[in-house]
Design a protein around this motif. Structure first.
Motif, PDB file in Angstrom:
ATOM      1  N   ARG A  31       2.144   9.084  -9.211  1.00  0.00           N
ATOM      2  CA  ARG A  31       1.260   7.925  -9.212  1.00  0.00           C
ATOM      3  C   ARG A  31       1.836   6.708  -8.460  1.00  0.00           C
ATOM      4  O   ARG A  31       3.019   6.399  -8.842  1.00  0.00           O
ATOM      5  N   SER A  32       0.892   6.142  -7.617  1.00  0.00           N
ATOM      6  CA  SER A  32       1.621   5.298  -6.817  1.00  0.00           C
ATOM      7  C   SER A  32       0.558   4.020  -6.679  1.00  0.00           C
ATOM      8  O   SER A  32      -0.503   4.143  -6.666  1.00  0.00           O
ATOM      9  N   PHE A  33       1.317   2.780  -6.368  1.00  0.00           N
ATOM     10  CA  PHE A  33       0.576   1.549  -6.255  1.00  0.00           C
ATOM     11  C   PHE A  33       0.912   0.522  -5.404  1.00  0.00           C
ATOM     12  O   PHE A  33       2.179   0.383  -5.005  1.00  0.00           O
ATOM     13  N   THR A  34       0.105   0.283  -4.550  1.00  0.00           N
ATOM     14  CA  THR A  34       0.703  -0.804  -3.444  1.00  0.00           C
ATOM     15  C   THR A  34      -0.325  -2.140  -3.442  1.00  0.00           C
ATOM     16  O   THR A  34      -1.424  -1.792  -3.759  1.00  0.00           O
ATOM     17  N   PHE A  35       0.088  -3.230  -3.353  1.00  0.00           N
ATOM     18  CA  PHE A  35      -0.615  -4.339  -3.546  1.00  0.00           C
ATOM     19  C   PHE A  35      -0.262  -5.433  -2.434  1.00  0.00           C
ATOM     20  O   PHE A  35       0.897  -5.703  -2.145  1.00  0.00           O
ATOM     21  N   MET A  36      -1.179  -6.316  -2.175  1.00  0.00           N
ATOM     22  CA  MET A  36      -1.040  -7.430  -1.060  1.00  0.00           C
ATOM     23  C   MET A  36      -2.160  -8.382  -1.227  1.00  0.00           C
ATOM     24  O   MET A  36      -2.801  -8.438  -1.864  1.00  0.00           O
TER      25      MET A  36
END
Ligand code: SF4
Ligand code: SF4
Lengths: 623, 194
Positions: free
Chosen positions: A84-89
């Motif tokens: 499970r992966s998360f990227t934020f910006m």
């Protein structure tokens, strides 16, 4: 007070007063996320600051990536590998990540993959207020929007479940007032991360070539149709309040809180349908809601995203309920929705007496625009460049600038910023000016921004023979968002030592022949480098290298206290050069007397240089 | 019931920390509290403010002219925000000046904040607090925010008392910082008699 390093601990049922972004970080722990990546940007930065504090302890891999696109690609591949992966910006970071995001919707993902955009209505800290909900339409991926810190945490879990169920990336959108709101948040269980973690080759699934691409597109549209049905059932979309049936309000995102304040204050008889899974729209739910009311008001910030969908749904179903929103001019399409904005708009259609309030000050107040910190190396760079250009008698110099603390060079006293678009745009626009305007061009870019999007542009400039000066302000960190590391920093994402890229080597290998490395606290050498650049027929690069003052202080304070400087009253002639032309916020004048506030002074000593104080009146307290 | 507290000052003065302490005091007493922060572009030296709402509010921003009490850590920042105070509201103002660089550049003098207040907001109740002086008495110059917070609590406008703030301080500080902050809070509270 809960320390960020403890935010990943087991504490089901406990309540803490959390920033929205901290709640997001906690949400990762409760969602079993294994890999998180970002490029720091306000208003999303605290998510990373928080994860970095507990990453090691919680077993989450966390990385400050070079830019949002790379961050997303890492998370995507981690998802394909079963994590499970998360990227934020920040809001504009989505533009950078979009290239890969668009196609990743076609290939789909394996383990849950959520991409968070922190939008910025009213542009508190962004160059535009683009409404990133549109990316969910553009990419055909679901969009989930929380309205409070509690929801920021809880909805994230739903986002991962949905992503995993449909094997599709999910867009998670906060706005400044959600990310930067603090509120009590109740914790849930810590989830254990998924065990399996291998990538299985699957060319027809992952390679967007024909004939696969057409099949992928069909599958994508089928997934969205399925999620559309799910949207009607999920707890994310709820009838919150039931009125007598005349008026209904459909609301999403940060507008929810202020809307409820207005409804409560005016005791409005309305039903409220609150949308958390905004795209695809819960069509059945909305149709039913439309059918049950004479008029329906859509309350959402920025673009009429939900409203447009509702209007077309109503049209296709021959529903005649009156619909009110932005398209009929009742609600504004720009800037955030405060209670006053919502009350003002509602007063046109409902019994809300929007008192006319004028919160403008009754008097003129000295402005306090954002400034570079006391001790900031950029002040030295700008001061030296401005002086050198002044001495050269070259006029109409064009200063393309870029995104970072040095953007503040646009304000007095330097006023050295003529254009600014996006990360890395200083170098591209500089080339355009160099070939079109017939004026001298000096552009400014920071180290982090250079790595992020400046390098391709520099290669282009060299190859195409642009004549310009590029000043790279290398302060070793991504300063404006809170001193996060970047590929040029000697520390890694969790603060450990890390290998780093050397800007001078990158620049040299791009083919730049004239490179000078200067210390911006050495005004004389910096001026000399600028003067040489001005006389050089070609592209020259000046690397102004000194650590961000705050970053340096954080390290230094452990060893020794800062020693402030002071103004020697006997020597000071009140020429005011340090105040008017240099303008360190620690220096001020009161009834003609110049002084330094020892509480603000960083002890950098730059103001004591003869180029700033020609009378040598500024001295160290210690000397 | 909703009580609105606005805290403003200059980046680096501890506006946000003061806001969290006040909020956590409310939480520790079982109240709902929401707080909104605007971070701005500068790491230090820009105008900063937070909105705090105790009670039944969901929106984190204080509606215009609804601020019950303003805590200003710097006089010019008080001026920037007083117009948001409601009729009959209060302001507690830290007297220590941080002149913005715009004054130095333009050659203008720092305004006489008290006379501006008296002239433009007649009838508004405010208190100038020599918080830096008092913070030194408390044993730590960095507690001047807590001094002003103490005075704000003593007005009785906020739905929290000194004990609640003490609890919030307890959970944030230890050792000398805790002691000086508690002392600062008490000294600040003594400035106000209701
Ligand atoms: S944070 Fe660092 S780089 Fe940014 S203005 Fe302050 S000292 Fe300069
Ligand atoms: S030494 Fe001078 S320039 Fe440096 S922080 Fe102090 S007052 Fe500012």
């Amino acid at each position: 007070m809960l320390k960020p390093e403890n935010l990943a601990d087991n504490m089901t049922g406990e309540v803490a007063f959390l920033l929205g972004n901290e709640a997001v970080a906690r949400g990762l722990v409760e969602s079993g996320v294994r890999v998180a990546t970002t490029y720091p940007g306000t208003p999303s930065s605290e998510v990373g600051d928080t994860i970095a504090r507990f990453a090691r302890k919680s077993g989450i891999y966390f990385q400050y990536s070079v830019n949002e696109k790379v961050a997303y690609e890492i998370a995507y591949a981690a998802s394909l590998s079963g994590k499970r992966s998360f990227t934020f910006m920040k809001v504009v970071g989505m533009n950078v990540a979009a290239d890969s995001l668009m196609t990743s919707a076609y290939t789909g993902v394996e383990a849950g993959l959520v991409i968070m955009t922190a939008d910025d209505p009213s542009m508190f800290s962004s160059q535009n207020e683009q409404d990133n909900r549109h990316f969910s339409d553009l990419a055909h991926i679901p969009l989930i929007e929380p309205s409070s810190p509690q929801e920021a945490k809880d909805f994230l879990k739903h986002a991962f479940e949905l992503s995993e169920a449909e094997k599709l990336p999910v867009l998670f959108r906060t706005t400044t007032r959600v990310s930067h709101q603090r509120a009590p948040v109740t914790f849930g269980d810590v989830a254990s991360g998924s065990g399996k973690s291998t990538f299985k080759r699957n060319i027809p699934q992952y390679l967007p070539f024909q004939p696969y691409s057409s099949r992928m597109k069909n599958e994508l549209m089928e997934k969205m149709a399925r999620i559309s049905r799910f949207s009607d059932e999920t707890v994310l979309n709820q009838l919150e309040r039931k009125g007598s049936g005349k008026t209904g309000v459909i609301v999403s995102g940060a507008a929810y809180g202020p809307l409820i304040d207005v409804v409560n204050e005016h005791d409005l008889d309305v039903s409220i349908l609150k949308l958390g899974l905004v795209n695809p729209l819960p069509e059945k739910l909305v149709l039913e809601f439309l059918g049950n009311h004479k008029e329906v008001v859509v309350v959402e910030e920025l673009d009429p995203f939900v409203e447009t969908k509702i209007r077309s749904l109503a049209q296709m179903n021959g529903i005649t309920t009156s619909i009110t929103g932005k398209l009929d001019g009742v609600f504004p399409s720009s800037f955030e929705y405060t209670q006053n904005v919502i009350a003002g708009s509602l007063s046109k259609i409902l019994p809300v007496d929007a008192e006319h309030v004028d919160a403008k000050p009754h008097t003129e107040i000295p402005s306090r625009p954002p400034v570079m910190c006391p001790g900031c190396p950029h002040r030295g760079t700008y001061y030296a460049v401005k002086r050198a250009v002044g001495m050269s008698k070259i006029e109409n110099v064009i200063y393309p600038s870029d995104i970072g603390c040095y953007s503040l060079g646009v304000f007095e006293p330097f006023e050295m910023s003529d254009v600014l678009l996006s990360m890395g745009s200083s170098i591209g626009t500089a080339q355009g000016f160099a070939l079109s305007a017939g004026q001298t061009v000096i552009s400014f870019i920071g180290d982090s921004t250079f790595f992020h999007a400046g390098m391709p542009s520099l290669v282009n400039a060299v190859h195409n023979g642009a004549k310009m000066i590029l000043v790279i302000l290398d302060n070793a960190v991504t300063a404006m968002t809170g001193q996060q590391p970047n590929p040029g920093s000697s520390m890694g994402s969790l603060g450990d030592p890390a290998p780093y890229a050397r800007i001078e080597d990158l620049v040299a290998s791009a083919g730049v022949e004239k490179i000078s490395i200067v210390d911006p606290f050495d005004i004389k050498s910096t001026m000399r480098a600028v003067t040489e650049g001005l006389h050089f027929d070609g592209l020259s690069v000046i690397i102004a290298r000194r650590e961000c003052a705050i970053y340096a202080d954080q390290k230094k304070k452990k060893i020794a206290p800062l020693v402030p400087y002071y103004v020697d009253k006997d020597k000071c002639t009140s020429c005011r050069n340090c105040v008017e032309k240099f303008s360190c916020p620690a220096i001020s004048v009161d009834s003609g007397t110049v002084s330094i506030d020892p509480k603000l002074c960083d002890g950098c000593g730059l103001c004591s240089e003869i180029y700033v104080c020609p009378f040598r009146a500024i001295k160290s307290v210690e000397a | 019931m909703i009580v609105n507290l606005k805290i403003c000052g200059v980046g680096g003065q501890g506006v946000i920390t003061t806001g969290i302490i006040a909020s956590e005091a409310g939480i520790s007493r079982g109240l709902n509290v929401v707080m909104s922060e605007i971070h701005g572009l500068a790491q230090r030296g820009g105008a900063v403010s937070v909105d705090i709402r105790f009670g039944d509010a969901l929106g984190s921003m204080i509606p215009e002219n609804r601020c019950d009490i303003l805590v200003a850590l710097e006089p010019v920042e008080a001026l920037r925000n007083v117009s948001r105070i409601k009729e009959g509201g209060l302001a507690l103002i830290g007297a220590e000046r941080i002149p913005p660089i715009s004054l130095g550049i333009s050659g203008k003098e720092y305004p006489d904040v008290e006379s501006v207040l008296k002239e433009n907001y007649p009838g508004m109740r405010y208190l100038m607090v020599n918080s830096d002086e008092i913070a030194k008495q408390a044993g730590n110059p960095r507690t001047s925010n807590t001094v002003i917070l103490g005075a704000a609590i003593a007005t009785g406008v906020l739905p929290v008392d000194l004990q609640d703030v003490m609890r919030a301080l307890d959970s944030r500080f230890t050792g000398e910082m805790l002691e000086s902050n508690k002392k600062a809070l008490g000294l600040g509270a003594k400035l106000v008699t209701v």
